[in-house]
Design a protein around this motif. Structure first.
Motif, short mmCIF file in Angstrom:
data_model
loop_
_atom_site.label_atom_id
_atom_site.label_comp_id
_atom_site.label_asym_id
_atom_site.label_seq_id
_atom_site.Cartn_x
_atom_site.Cartn_y
_atom_site.Cartn_z
N TYR A 269 33.66 56.46 30.02
CA TYR A 269 35.05 55.96 30.01
C TYR A 269 35.30 55.12 31.25
N GLU A 270 36.22 54.16 31.10
CA GLU A 270 36.68 53.42 32.28
C GLU A 270 37.99 54.05 32.72
N ALA A 271 38.07 54.39 34.01
CA ALA A 271 39.31 54.98 34.56
C ALA A 271 40.28 53.86 34.89
N VAL A 324 34.81 53.15 37.60
CA VAL A 324 35.97 53.04 38.48
C VAL A 324 36.07 51.61 39.00
N ASN A 325 37.29 51.04 38.92
CA ASN A 325 37.50 49.67 39.43
C ASN A 325 37.68 49.70 40.93
N LEU A 326 36.95 48.82 41.63
CA LEU A 326 37.13 48.70 43.08
C LEU A 326 37.76 47.35 43.38
N LEU A 357 30.62 51.65 39.41
CA LEU A 357 31.69 50.98 40.17
C LEU A 357 31.81 49.55 39.66
N GLU A 358 33.05 49.16 39.29
CA GLU A 358 33.25 47.80 38.77
C GLU A 358 33.84 46.93 39.87
N ILE A 359 33.17 45.82 40.13
CA ILE A 359 33.72 44.87 41.12
C ILE A 359 33.91 43.52 40.44
N MET A 387 29.52 44.11 37.23
CA MET A 387 30.33 42.92 37.51
C MET A 387 31.39 42.81 36.40
N ASP A 388 32.67 42.93 36.81
CA ASP A 388 33.78 42.96 35.85
C ASP A 388 34.27 41.53 35.56
N ASP A 389 34.99 41.37 34.47
CA ASP A 389 35.69 40.12 34.14
C ASP A 389 34.78 38.89 34.16
N LEU A 408 27.10 43.85 33.32
CA LEU A 408 27.99 42.70 33.41
C LEU A 408 29.02 42.88 32.29
N LYS A 409 30.31 42.75 32.61
CA LYS A 409 31.33 42.96 31.60
C LYS A 409 31.96 41.62 31.22
N ILE A 410 31.76 41.24 29.98
CA ILE A 410 32.31 39.97 29.50
C ILE A 410 33.82 40.12 29.35
N ALA A 444 31.16 44.20 26.45
CA ALA A 444 32.19 43.22 26.07
C ALA A 444 33.52 43.96 25.99
N GLU A 445 34.50 43.42 26.72
CA GLU A 445 35.83 44.06 26.77
C GLU A 445 36.75 43.45 25.73
N GLY A 446 37.82 44.15 25.45
CA GLY A 446 38.90 43.59 24.62
C GLY A 446 38.54 43.44 23.15
CA CA Z 1 37.43 47.01 34.87
#
Ligand code: CA
Ligand code: C2E
Ligand code: CA
Length: 492
Positions: A269-271, A324-326, A357-359, A387-389, A408-410, A444-446
């Motif tokens: 899960y993403e917090a 966790v988003n940093l 950890l997401e940066i 790597m987020d976004d 890597l998160k698209i 892949a997000e969203g």
């Molecule tokens: Ca995130």
């Protein structure tokens, strides 16, 4: 009596006769200095009467007259010289004393001037201090009330602001530093008669303008603008409320599921932070995270998120992980974040490989070397770095090969463009190929539709996240099971 080179004792000289008699009677000689008398006499003589004795009897008195003119002259000259020297010495003493008094008076004046300067100015910058500035501003307002400003003043104020900024932007040579120092400044301005007529409101509005100038960039100036500054005031109020929320423990975490294996297998899960505000309702993180970053609250918030997320994840069945988003602001204090992550893992007992950890790329734009070293240290703890976004910011490939990201998160903007624009599909395919060639997994997000899910699976994405698969939920509503395409609505 004996003859003298000058005169003889006569009846007409009773004083001499008396002296001679005195010498004869008392047997004592006496001498005296006097001016010579008579035309042939020396100018100065010393006369002494010496008694002449035979046995115990005084038989006469000899008057001895010595010419003392030369020694008198010498004496007079010495006296004059001594007098002159004494006069000079006295004059010098008086002059020295006068100089000392003058110097002391000047020193006292300097000290007095310095003391009054310090009372009114900032010691470091030499600018008027706040209380004195406020007094002067109040005076100026009283003086100017009734005389309203014109455009002319706003032009001169903007010219002044630009001059100040240009002057400050010049490199400064400081003692002890080999390289010139570059500084920047921001100016906020409020106009008397336009943005306020009393010192209090002018200062307040100028401060709001300053905040806006600061938020616009490193260096710049801005005038007060009621509509724009209302937004800033809101941010201030939000920052105030956020402090309270942090100290009272009002923040919550929601968890959004991440699915691997073409959207079937739950991987973790993403917090995501949630702020239930007593009067505003749920404040979205996109609103309060930037406020926390600007006001230095992100460190406390970030620590809380880390602790709470690790604590929660430790209760999930292994190998479910938590992401966790940093914020980039959490890396400002060097590698302090490494200690915080280690502490969160230790306190919760969560295995490091279950923490991700997401940066974002913005972190890597500045201070790359230091940040890369910190990321290495984090990875050294055994946690994963994502790597987020990706696809929204700079998406520089340099970041990908300079640090061994695990994932890597698209960004969801790309996900949502799938199917409608063939170029988006091409970009997503390329990102997946590139990431896989660097042994980086792709999320892949969203993902909101089955079509997007199918396209992403076709393009080779390893992990999916989105409302289609699951909304962020409070921890007590998580069901750790395989995906059956169940959409759970996020609740307050
Ligand atoms: Ca995130
Ligand atoms: P993010 O890291 O990109 O998080 C994903 C965001 O997308 C979340 O928004 C999530 O609710 C939303 N989302 C997920 N699936 C879908 C979907 O299918 N459609 C749409 N339209 N949205 C979806 P959220 O929770 O509002 O968070 C927004 C951003 O706030 C996050 O973006 C992240 O950058 C930041 N954030 C949230 N929590 C934290 C935190 O604890 N620390 C830090 N530093 N930032 C956080
Ligand atoms: Ca994201």
């Amino acid at each position: 009596d004996s003859d003298s080179p000058g005169t003889r004792a006569t009846a007409a000289d009773p004083q001499r006769q008396q002296q001679a008699r005195h010498a004869a009677q008392h047997g004592a000689s006496a001498a005296q200095l006097s001016r010579g008398q008579g035309a042939s006499a020396p100018a100065m003589v010393s006369t002494s009467f010496v008694p002449l004795r035979h046995g115990t009897q005084t038989i006469g008195v000899a008057e001895i007259v010595l010419d003392q003119s030369a020694s008198a002259v010498t004496t007079a000259q010495s006296f004059r010289r001594a007098a002159l020297l004494a006069g000079l010495a006295m004059a010098l003493c008086i002059a020295a004393a006068a100089t000392l008094v003058r110097q002391r008076a000047r020193q006292e004046q300097r000290l007095h001037t310095r003391a009054s300067f310090l009372a009114e100015h900032d010691v470091l910058t030499g600018a008027l201090n706040h209380s004195h500035f406020s007094r002067r501003l109040e005076q100026a307002c009283r003086h100017s009330n009734g005389r309203r400003n014109s455009n002319g003043d706003s032009q001169s104020v903007s010219a002044l602001a630009q001059r100040m900024l240009a002057r400050l932007a010049e490199p400064h040579d400081l003692p002890g530093l080999s390289e010139a120092v570059h500084i920047s400044a921001c100016v906020g301005a409020a106009l008397h008669g336009v943005d306020g007529t009393d010192a209090g409101s002018l200062l307040h509005n100028a401060e709001l303008a300053l905040l806006r100038a600061k938020s616009n960039g490193r260096s710049g100036w801005s005038f007060y603008d009621a509509s724009l500054d209302r937004r800033l005031q809101e941010r201030r109020a939000l920052a105030h409320d956020l402090s309270q929320a942090l100290s009272q423990g009002w923040l919550r975490l929601h968890f959004q599921p991440l699915y691997g294996d073409a959207g079937h297998t739950l991987t973790g899960y993403e917090a995501l932070a949630r702020w239930p505000h007593p009067s505003r309702g749920f404040v979205p993180p996109a609103e309060f995270i930037p406020v926390a970053e600007d006001n230095g609250q992100i460190e406390a918030l970030g620590r809380w998120v880390l602790d709470a997320a690790c604590h929660e994840a430790a209760s999930w069945p292994a190998p479910l992980s938590v992401a966790v988003n940093l914020s980039a602001a959490q890396f400002r204090r060097g590698d302090a974040i490494v200690g915080e992550v280690a502490a969160a893992l230790a306190a919760s007992g969560l295995a490091p490989q279950r923490l991700e950890l997401e940066i974002t790329e913005s972190l890597l734009i500045n201070h790359t070397q230091q940040v890369l070293a910190t990321l290495q240290a984090l990875r050294g703890l055994g946690v994963r770095i994502a790597m987020d976004d990706f696809g929204t910011g700079y998406s520089s490939l340099a970041y990908l090969w300079r640090f061994p990201f695990d994932k890597l998160k698209i960004d969801r903007a790309l996900t949502q463009g799938l199917g409608s624009d063939a170029r988006v599909d091409a970009v997503v395919r390329s990102i997946v190929t590139l990431a896989h060639s660097l042994s980086i997994k792709v999320n892949a997000e969203g993902v909101e539709t089955a079509a997007q899910r199918d396209a992403l699976c076709q393009h080779g994405c390893d992990e999916l996240q989105g409302y289609l698969l699951g909304r962020p939920m409070p921890a007590d509503r998580l069901v750790h099971r395989e995906n059956e395409v169940v959409v759970v609505l996020e609740t307050a």
